[in-house]
Motif scaffolding. Sequence first.
Motif, PDB file in Angstrom:
ATOM      1  N   PHE A 243      18.456 -48.374   8.850  1.00  0.00           N
ATOM      2  CA  PHE A 243      17.826 -49.397   9.683  1.00  0.00           C
ATOM      3  C   PHE A 243      16.589 -49.985   9.009  1.00  0.00           C
ATOM      4  O   PHE A 243      16.289 -51.168   9.174  1.00  0.00           O
ATOM      5  CB  PHE A 243      17.468 -48.809  11.052  1.00  0.00           C
ATOM      6  N   THR A 244      15.876 -49.174   8.231  1.00  0.00           N
ATOM      7  CA  THR A 244      14.736 -49.704   7.476  1.00  0.00           C
ATOM      8  C   THR A 244      15.206 -50.728   6.453  1.00  0.00           C
ATOM      9  O   THR A 244      14.624 -51.816   6.314  1.00  0.00           O
ATOM     10  CB  THR A 244      13.983 -48.561   6.768  1.00  0.00           C
TER      11      THR A 244
ATOM     12  N   GLU B 205      14.450 -54.851   6.369  1.00  0.00           N
ATOM     13  CA  GLU B 205      13.872 -55.534   5.208  1.00  0.00           C
ATOM     14  C   GLU B 205      14.805 -56.619   4.680  1.00  0.00           C
ATOM     15  O   GLU B 205      14.355 -57.693   4.261  1.00  0.00           O
ATOM     16  CB  GLU B 205      13.564 -54.512   4.114  1.00  0.00           C
ATOM     17  N   SER B 206      16.105 -56.337   4.713  1.00  0.00           N
ATOM     18  CA  SER B 206      17.075 -57.326   4.238  1.00  0.00           C
ATOM     19  C   SER B 206      17.078 -58.554   5.124  1.00  0.00           C
ATOM     20  O   SER B 206      17.184 -59.697   4.649  1.00  0.00           O
ATOM     21  CB  SER B 206      18.477 -56.718   4.189  1.00  0.00           C
ATOM     22  N   ILE B 207      16.962 -58.338   6.439  1.00  0.00           N
ATOM     23  CA  ILE B 207      16.953 -59.469   7.372  1.00  0.00           C
ATOM     24  C   ILE B 207      15.747 -60.364   7.130  1.00  0.00           C
ATOM     25  O   ILE B 207      15.825 -61.593   7.242  1.00  0.00           O
ATOM     26  CB  ILE B 207      16.965 -58.943   8.826  1.00  0.00           C
ATOM     27  N   GLY B 208      14.626 -59.751   6.765  1.00  0.00           N
ATOM     28  CA  GLY B 208      13.421 -60.537   6.548  1.00  0.00           C
ATOM     29  C   GLY B 208      13.374 -61.273   5.231  1.00  0.00           C
ATOM     30  O   GLY B 208      12.448 -62.052   4.973  1.00  0.00           O
ATOM     31  N   ASP B 209      14.377 -61.081   4.370  1.00  0.00           N
ATOM     32  CA  ASP B 209      14.346 -61.677   3.036  1.00  0.00           C
ATOM     33  C   ASP B 209      14.694 -63.163   3.016  1.00  0.00           C
ATOM     34  O   ASP B 209      14.332 -63.882   2.084  1.00  0.00           O
ATOM     35  CB  ASP B 209      15.310 -60.927   2.101  1.00  0.00           C
TER      36      ASP B 209
ATOM     37  N   GLY C 221      21.373 -65.039  11.149  1.00  0.00           N
ATOM     38  CA  GLY C 221      22.529 -64.196  11.442  1.00  0.00           C
ATOM     39  C   GLY C 221      22.152 -63.027  12.339  1.00  0.00           C
ATOM     40  O   GLY C 221      22.901 -62.671  13.255  1.00  0.00           O
ATOM     41  N   ALA C 222      20.983 -62.447  12.077  1.00  0.00           N
ATOM     42  CA  ALA C 222      20.531 -61.318  12.892  1.00  0.00           C
ATOM     43  C   ALA C 222      20.256 -61.755  14.321  1.00  0.00           C
ATOM     44  O   ALA C 222      20.546 -61.033  15.278  1.00  0.00           O
ATOM     45  CB  ALA C 222      19.281 -60.693  12.280  1.00  0.00           C
TER      46      ALA C 222
END
Length: 339
Positions: free
Chosen positions: A246-247, A251-255, A262-263
């Motif tokens: 989940f961490t 971080e990937s979503i915030g990139d 998408g999130a």
Amino acid sequence: MSDSRPIALDAMGGDHAPHAIVAGAVHAVRERGLAVVLVGSPRVLYEALADHDATKEVPIVRAEEALAMDEGALASLRRPRSSIAVACHLVRRGDAAAVVSAGSTAGIVATGRLRLKGQQGVLRPAIAVALPTLPAPTVLLDAGANAEVKPEMLVQFAHLGATYAELAHGIQDPKVGLLTIGSEAEKGNKLVKRAHELLQGSPGIQFAGNVEGHDLLTGKVDVITTDGFTGNVALKTMEGAVRYAFTELRESIGDSRVARLGAAMQRSRIRGLRRRLDAEEHGGAVLLGLNGTVVIAHGASRAQGISAACRLAADLAHAGVVPAIGETAASLSRSHRLW
């Protein structure tokens, strides 16, 4: 089956005791409609309840001693009037339906065995944890009560776990797996190999053979039996992997903007997955094999986790899990199927 007696909540056990424990008790009373009694230092608990304007909603039972989180099993003998000991005494006396504590696991297990005693025919009490598999949870035991066991104990854990899965989770004819290093019958050490032989010839359970670490969350079986050392390592490894995943996802979503979009579109499903994998949502583990219901909440539990643990304890007490486990153990003992 119903039980109107309160849940005895050890208010002094846990990383965030007593304030998070008190907040959880208040939530359980107000939001879940449960009866809860706090066990611990009256002065400290009264002040904490006053912060929630709940001094008249949650009663207090005095216990001036407490087991520290780093204290082991011997602390149960050194501190006979600890909060967990008094909570167990309330259950033994019939004044409470169950015990909930987020304190030292070793201390809870030792105190529970000393105060509540093991049920007839139970070789060793075992910690059962419900893993968040679909469509129904997978029960893993032992998750930390017994680091060293005999093959007969693993077989008994399988029977107790199957009874628990049926009664607590509504799983009919639960499939049982033995945790080891390979799916083949000959894989594992002497303990596991002998347990495999005994499980194959043990009537009353549906033995599905060996399972491996990667099977923990697949729902391949309904009950997984293992020793407390292996079970605890497996459980904490799984918890760590979930946190890491989940961490990384966050971080990937915030990139990028595309990932965030998408999130946002999948927000409800992501939240649902996170709730399903969050230990605080499930309330904790259950110590099976004692003459009383004992729920062990995660040591780092906050208010929501403590409230969920109280709900779990109430549900198990109402469902009559302790008498059912006792009947299973006594039946096995009488028939000499295991020993």
